[in-house]
Design an enzyme around this catalytic site. Sequence first.
Site, PDB file in Angstrom:
ATOM      1  CG  ASP A  86      45.447 -26.189  24.357  1.00  0.00           C
ATOM      2  OD1 ASP A  86      44.583 -25.166  23.741  1.00  0.00           O
ATOM      3  OD2 ASP A  86      45.388 -27.284  23.823  1.00  0.00           O
ATOM      4  CB  SER A 102      45.456  -7.223   6.275  1.00  0.00           C
ATOM      5  OG  SER A 102      44.674  -7.098   7.199  1.00  0.00           O
ATOM      6  CG  HIS A 142      43.423  -2.380   6.114  1.00  0.00           C
ATOM      7  ND1 HIS A 142      44.303  -2.628   6.892  1.00  0.00           N
ATOM      8  CD2 HIS A 142      43.011  -3.584   5.798  1.00  0.00           C
ATOM      9  CE1 HIS A 142      44.562  -3.920   7.114  1.00  0.00           C
ATOM     10  NE2 HIS A 142      43.757  -4.758   6.296  1.00  0.00           N
TER      11      HIS A 142
END
Length: 437
Positions: A358, A148, A411
Amino acid sequence: MTAADTADTVTYRHSGLVCTDHTLSVPLDHARPDGPRITLFAREVVAEGREHQDLPRLLWLQGGPGCPAERPHAATAWFRRALRDYRVVLLDQRGTGRSTPADRTTLADHPDAAGYLTHFRADAIVRDAELLRRALQGDRPWTVLGQSFGGFCTLTYLSHAPEGLEQALITGGLPTLTRHADDVYRAAYRRTLAHNDAYFARYPGDQRLADAVAAHLAEHDVRMPSGERLTVRRFQTMGMTFGMSASFDSLHYLLETAFVDTPGGPRLSDVFLRGLDAALSFATRPLYAVLHEPVYAQGGRATAWSAHRVRAEFPQFDAEAGGPLRFTGEMIYPWQFEEDPALVPLRDAAENLAHRTDWPALYDPDRLADNEVPVVAAVYHDDMFVDREHSLETAAHVRGLRTWVSRAHAHDGIRTDAAVLDRLLAMARGETSDCTA
């Protein structure tokens, strides 16, 4: 890394395992090696009887963000399989477990918590891993297994420090390289709706129960055992677990305990509320909430609470619209930093991070296109957490990356079935071809 940067190691044995605990001092900001430092913890595990053999090391990169590595006594299917071939290194990623923790107790009074947390993404984790690798085995590269978010970190590893990798194994964790968080969550909401449909098809009686719970919460001030209020929108976040192999069943058996009859009418039971309390609190993984969207941030664009904004495109999740209740998935919302006591002290930091622009790049597409490290990845066909199409799009841009698309696993397939790691290792050795199964 010098000898002064490593603390004494501690070795112990249990359950047929030999465990060695390592702690290292690493820079908070790897661009400022002489600046503030934090502690990094990793546990190295080898099968008893093989501790004196020169086995290669495998670094386990945990899912998350913000989750510590599995502990040996509770490690799942992949772990025992990996011990047949490797010394397994279980890294507590910075801010988690026994690595210097980042949570409400350590950050509440920090003068710049948001600035501090900018150093807890995959790029910093990879630099930590490289310092650990050099401390343990010098210049020798190692194998990485990323699950993951750990797979996201592996793509960052391949982008910024491929010299440290002998091979890379990824499960359920090929991220988009260039898409904005809005694209990620838009696709995630569609998958979450499909998982809701699958859940209520399996347990059709649960629609009535879920709707009744939501109606009760809308009319009453209900408190969980922790004292926190249970709201409708917070109840909806129980769908975050839908992508795991046994999560449908777990929610069903919890829902069937929802109501008890009292002289004053039906009320939500303590059993039900305690189960929700344990599942909904971020006390054990606050960084998961704080960093969930920043792990997608790069290219000068803020995430700006992407999941919250994109949700408006999916009115099915509007509990006040009069339709059947739908559970949300792996999304984090700004109101959670008002309702969860573990997150309240981190609210300002999360707000700052949501609007930050940023962020440095996490991936280097050009370097990935020229990749020379053997890479294999399990892509789960119906993965609720990581979009299949985004994963395959990324795979096509990484030179030599081979994929196995599995329809048979959720998953957490690497944790439930040792055959997943078997398959990946066989692919890395060239014994099995890419395919869909």
